[in-house]
Design a protein around this motif. Structure first.
Motif, PDB file in Angstrom:
ATOM      1  N   PHE A 210       0.816  -1.209   0.000  1.00 58.97           N
ATOM      2  CA  PHE A 210       0.000   0.000   0.000  1.00 58.97           C
ATOM      3  C   PHE A 210       0.856   1.267   0.000  1.00 58.97           C
ATOM      4  N   ALA A 211       2.145   1.138  -0.315  1.00 54.81           N
ATOM      5  CA  ALA A 211       3.039   2.295  -0.287  1.00 54.81           C
ATOM      6  C   ALA A 211       2.543   3.388  -1.231  1.00 54.81           C
ATOM      7  N   GLY A 212       2.500   4.606  -0.733  1.00 57.71           N
ATOM      8  CA  GLY A 212       2.048   5.741  -1.530  1.00 57.71           C
ATOM      9  C   GLY A 212       0.548   5.891  -1.604  1.00 57.71           C
ATOM     10  N   LYS A 213      -0.176   4.976  -0.949  1.00 59.69           N
ATOM     11  CA  LYS A 213      -1.642   5.023  -0.995  1.00 59.69           C
ATOM     12  C   LYS A 213      -2.239   5.081   0.416  1.00 59.69           C
ATOM     13  N   GLU A 214      -1.411   5.481   1.387  1.00 59.49           N
ATOM     14  CA  GLU A 214      -1.841   5.480   2.788  1.00 59.49           C
ATOM     15  C   GLU A 214      -3.047   6.381   3.037  1.00 59.49           C
ATOM     16  N   TYR A 215      -3.099   7.512   2.353  1.00 56.15           N
ATOM     17  CA  TYR A 215      -4.210   8.447   2.562  1.00 56.15           C
ATOM     18  C   TYR A 215      -5.548   7.822   2.166  1.00 56.15           C
ATOM     19  N   LEU A 216      -5.540   7.066   1.087  1.00 60.20           N
ATOM     20  CA  LEU A 216      -6.776   6.421   0.623  1.00 60.20           C
ATOM     21  C   LEU A 216      -7.283   5.416   1.661  1.00 60.20           C
ATOM     22  N   LEU A 217      -6.358   4.647   2.245  1.00 59.97           N
ATOM     23  CA  LEU A 217      -6.737   3.681   3.268  1.00 59.97           C
ATOM     24  C   LEU A 217      -7.269   4.382   4.511  1.00 59.97           C
ATOM     25  N   GLN A 218      -6.596   5.468   4.890  1.00 57.48           N
ATOM     26  CA  GLN A 218      -7.047   6.227   6.059  1.00 57.48           C
ATOM     27  C   GLN A 218      -8.459   6.742   5.868  1.00 57.48           C
ATOM     28  N   ARG A 219      -8.750   7.251   4.667  1.00 56.94           N
ATOM     29  CA  ARG A 219     -10.083   7.809   4.403  1.00 56.94           C
ATOM     30  C   ARG A 219     -11.172   6.732   4.432  1.00 56.94           C
ATOM     31  N   GLN A 220     -10.826   5.518   4.051  1.00 54.32           N
ATOM     32  CA  GLN A 220     -11.803   4.435   4.065  1.00 54.32           C
ATOM     33  C   GLN A 220     -11.942   3.809   5.446  1.00 54.32           C
ATOM     34  N   LEU A 221     -10.829   3.625   6.140  1.00 54.31           N
ATOM     35  CA  LEU A 221     -10.839   2.859   7.384  1.00 54.31           C
ATOM     36  C   LEU A 221     -10.940   3.722   8.646  1.00 54.31           C
ATOM     37  N   GLN A 222     -10.548   4.985   8.554  1.00 50.37           N
ATOM     38  CA  GLN A 222     -10.565   5.851   9.734  1.00 50.37           C
ATOM     39  C   GLN A 222     -11.377   7.109   9.432  1.00 50.37           C
ATOM     40  N   THR A 223     -12.672   6.923   9.372  1.00 55.26           N
ATOM     41  CA  THR A 223     -13.598   8.015   9.081  1.00 55.26           C
ATOM     42  C   THR A 223     -13.504   9.108  10.141  1.00 55.26           C
ATOM     43  N   GLU A 224     -13.541  10.367   9.700  1.00 54.84           N
ATOM     44  CA  GLU A 224     -13.520  11.484  10.638  1.00 54.84           C
ATOM     45  C   GLU A 224     -14.744  12.371  10.437  1.00 54.84           C
ATOM     46  N   ALA A 225     -15.486  12.623  11.498  1.00 59.19           N
ATOM     47  CA  ALA A 225     -16.599  13.566  11.454  1.00 59.19           C
ATOM     48  C   ALA A 225     -16.033  14.985  11.480  1.00 59.19           C
ATOM     49  N   ARG A 226     -16.602  15.894  10.692  1.00 64.48           N
ATOM     50  CA  ARG A 226     -15.994  17.211  10.507  1.00 64.48           C
ATOM     51  C   ARG A 226     -16.541  18.266  11.468  1.00 64.48           C
ATOM     52  N   GLY A 227     -16.436  17.978  12.736  1.00 58.90           N
ATOM     53  CA  GLY A 227     -16.813  18.955  13.751  1.00 58.90           C
ATOM     54  C   GLY A 227     -15.929  20.179  13.729  1.00 58.90           C
ATOM     55  N   ASP A 228     -14.696  20.003  13.208  1.00 58.69           N
ATOM     56  CA  ASP A 228     -13.783  21.150  13.106  1.00 58.69           C
ATOM     57  C   ASP A 228     -14.317  22.199  12.131  1.00 58.69           C
ATOM     58  N   ILE A 229     -14.964  21.749  11.058  1.00 58.24           N
ATOM     59  CA  ILE A 229     -15.539  22.685  10.089  1.00 58.24           C
ATOM     60  C   ILE A 229     -16.742  23.415  10.688  1.00 58.24           C
ATOM     61  N   ILE A 230     -17.564  22.687  11.455  1.00 60.31           N
ATOM     62  CA  ILE A 230     -18.701  23.329  12.144  1.00 60.31           C
ATOM     63  C   ILE A 230     -18.189  24.440  13.053  1.00 60.31           C
ATOM     64  N   GLN A 231     -17.109  24.166  13.766  1.00 60.70           N
ATOM     65  CA  GLN A 231     -16.541  25.175  14.662  1.00 60.70           C
ATOM     66  C   GLN A 231     -16.030  26.384  13.886  1.00 60.70           C
ATOM     67  N   LEU A 233     -17.088  27.479  11.000  1.00 56.79           N
ATOM     68  CA  LEU A 233     -18.246  28.230  10.496  1.00 56.79           C
ATOM     69  C   LEU A 233     -18.833  29.108  11.599  1.00 56.79           C
ATOM     70  N   ARG A 234     -18.927  28.555  12.807  1.00 53.98           N
ATOM     71  CA  ARG A 234     -19.460  29.334  13.929  1.00 53.98           C
ATOM     72  C   ARG A 234     -18.555  30.523  14.226  1.00 53.98           C
ATOM     73  N   GLU A 235     -17.262  30.276  14.235  1.00 46.88           N
ATOM     74  CA  GLU A 235     -16.311  31.352  14.531  1.00 46.88           C
ATOM     75  C   GLU A 235     -16.364  32.449  13.475  1.00 46.88           C
ATOM     76  N   ALA A 236     -16.671  32.079  12.231  1.00 44.27           N
ATOM     77  CA  ALA A 236     -16.761  33.064  11.149  1.00 44.27           C
ATOM     78  C   ALA A 236     -18.123  33.739  11.087  1.00 44.27           C
ATOM     79  N   GLY A 237     -19.053  33.313  11.947  1.00 41.33           N
ATOM     80  CA  GLY A 237     -20.394  33.899  11.944  1.00 41.33           C
ATOM     81  C   GLY A 237     -21.238  33.457  10.767  1.00 41.33           C
ATOM     82  N   ILE A 238     -20.975  32.245  10.269  1.00 41.23           N
ATOM     83  CA  ILE A 238     -21.720  31.711   9.119  1.00 41.23           C
ATOM     84  C   ILE A 238     -22.683  30.631   9.577  1.00 41.23           C
ATOM     85  N   ARG A 239     -23.965  30.800   9.248  1.00 38.61           N
ATOM     86  CA  ARG A 239     -24.951  29.750   9.481  1.00 38.61           C
ATOM     87  C   ARG A 239     -25.407  29.228   8.126  1.00 38.61           C
ATOM     88  N   PRO A 240     -25.053  27.972   7.793  1.00 41.13           N
ATOM     89  CA  PRO A 240     -25.486  27.425   6.503  1.00 41.13           C
ATOM     90  C   PRO A 240     -27.008  27.456   6.362  1.00 41.13           C
TER      91      PRO A 240
END
Length: 353
Positions: A210-231, A233-240
């Protein structure tokens, strides 16, 4: 240790005995007939997911710790997609006899890592036996002020369409894993056919490259919820105005927003964020990378719309890309290609039924 040695309540106690409560809204967690929660001044958000072995995950290439992490994150992601804050979680498992207590400890270690990352309390659940493999049912509970909740039906004509992160990598990670699994089983069958015991012994220690393809494996196997983006948006005063997470593919999710909001959309192929490893893998597998980004699914990035007046604010947020805009419904749902051709968007992503 066999699970039968502990029994249902013994297993639950073993897996949850040292859980510490993090949220004021959790009045009582694991240990009684019900958890007790209190939300005196907030709206309560509830989401649930059912994950079945052989349908949603394959234990050939995802270990139980990563599976526990991913199972929690996909539910936490739904709460963030409503602009809420995840607070509690219940976990129910149907377990076959091939799993040990140690296996379930691994699953719970991943689950708890995900919950600890976003300060979510595990407050209950259930266990039972299964004759068909592992089944996972998770419910996540969150909170939000009434005025902060973002639905799918709020997009308006001229709103900007935005996505977080990049798209298609999780799908290409899945294609990579499926390819290596196929190669492995082909080699096993060939060795069996030839009666080559030495080859079978070597295959027992098979290590995919899997050399050179680690990011693809991470995205499939280690899902991350994007609470950082919600934060951010709040800091920028943006409500979708509308929002959802991308679990089934960008096309499918965007069409959900358009249908529920009664609008059309126009997105631009050149603006769809795609990682370099995703593009290389798509070329290697002779797949169209834009199709992968539009329909792959499992990215769990956020798709959202904002008023056109927030254009400058959005451009200042790292990790967010403007990919198009909302139109009147009569103009339909359109993808503009790099050479300025226009195609109707089609939902070709994951369909669980």
């Amino acid at each position: 240790m066999e699970i039968a040695k502990l029994g249902e309540f013994g297993l639950i106690d073993h897996l949850t005995k040292d859980i510490k409560i993090k949220n004021e809204s959790t009045k009582y967690g694991v240990g009684d007939d019900c958890a007790v929660l209190s939300y005196p001044d907030k709206e309560v958000l509830v989401t649930t997911d059912l994950l079945m072995e052989g349908v949603h995950f394959d234990l050939t290439y995802i270990d139980l710790q990563h599976l526990g992490y991913k199972s929690a994150m996909v539910n936490i992601s739904d709460v963030f997609a409503m602009n809420g804050i995840p607070r509690q979680m219940t976990v129910s498992l149907a377990i076959s006899k091939r799993f040990s207590v140690e296996d379930m400890e691994q699953f719970y270690s991943g689950l708890r890592m995900a919950c600890d990352k976003w300060d979510v309390d595990i407050v209950g659940g259930d266990t039972t036996s299964s004759y068909t493999g592992l089944a996972i049912s998770i419910t996540c509970i969150g909170e939000a002020r009434k005025e902060d909740i973002v639905y799918r039906n709020g997009a308006k004509d001229t709103d900007l369409i935005c996505v977080s992160g990049d798209l298609g990598a999780a799908y290409m990670g899945l294609q990579l894993l499926e390819r290596e699994k196929s190669v492995y089983y082909q080699q096993v069958e060939e060795a069996k056919r030839k009666g080559d015991k030495r080859a079978l012994e070597e295959l027992a220690h098979f290590e995919p490259d899997f050399a050179g393809k680690e990011y693809l494996l991470q995205r499939q196997l280690q899902t991350e919820a994007r609470g950082d983006i919600i934060q951010k948006l709040r800091e920028a005063g943006i409500r979708p105005t509308a929002m959802m997470d991308i679990s089934d593919g960008l096309s499918s999710e965007l069409m959900h927003i358009c249908k529920q909001s009664g609008v059309g959309c126009r997105i631009y192929e050149k603006n769809i964020p795609i990682d370099y490893q995703t593009a290389v893998m798509a070329e290697e597998m002779n797949m169209n990378v834009t199709t992968c980004a539009l329909n792959g699914g499992e990215d769990y990035e956020l798709l959202f719309t904002v008023p056109i007046g927030d254009h400058e604010k959005i451009e200042q947020i790292e990790g967010v890309k403007l990919i198009g805009h909302i139109t009147d419904a009569k103009f339909g749902q359109v993808l503009v290609t790099r050479d300025n051709q226009e195609f109707e968007l089609k939902a070709q992503g994951w369909n669980p039924l």
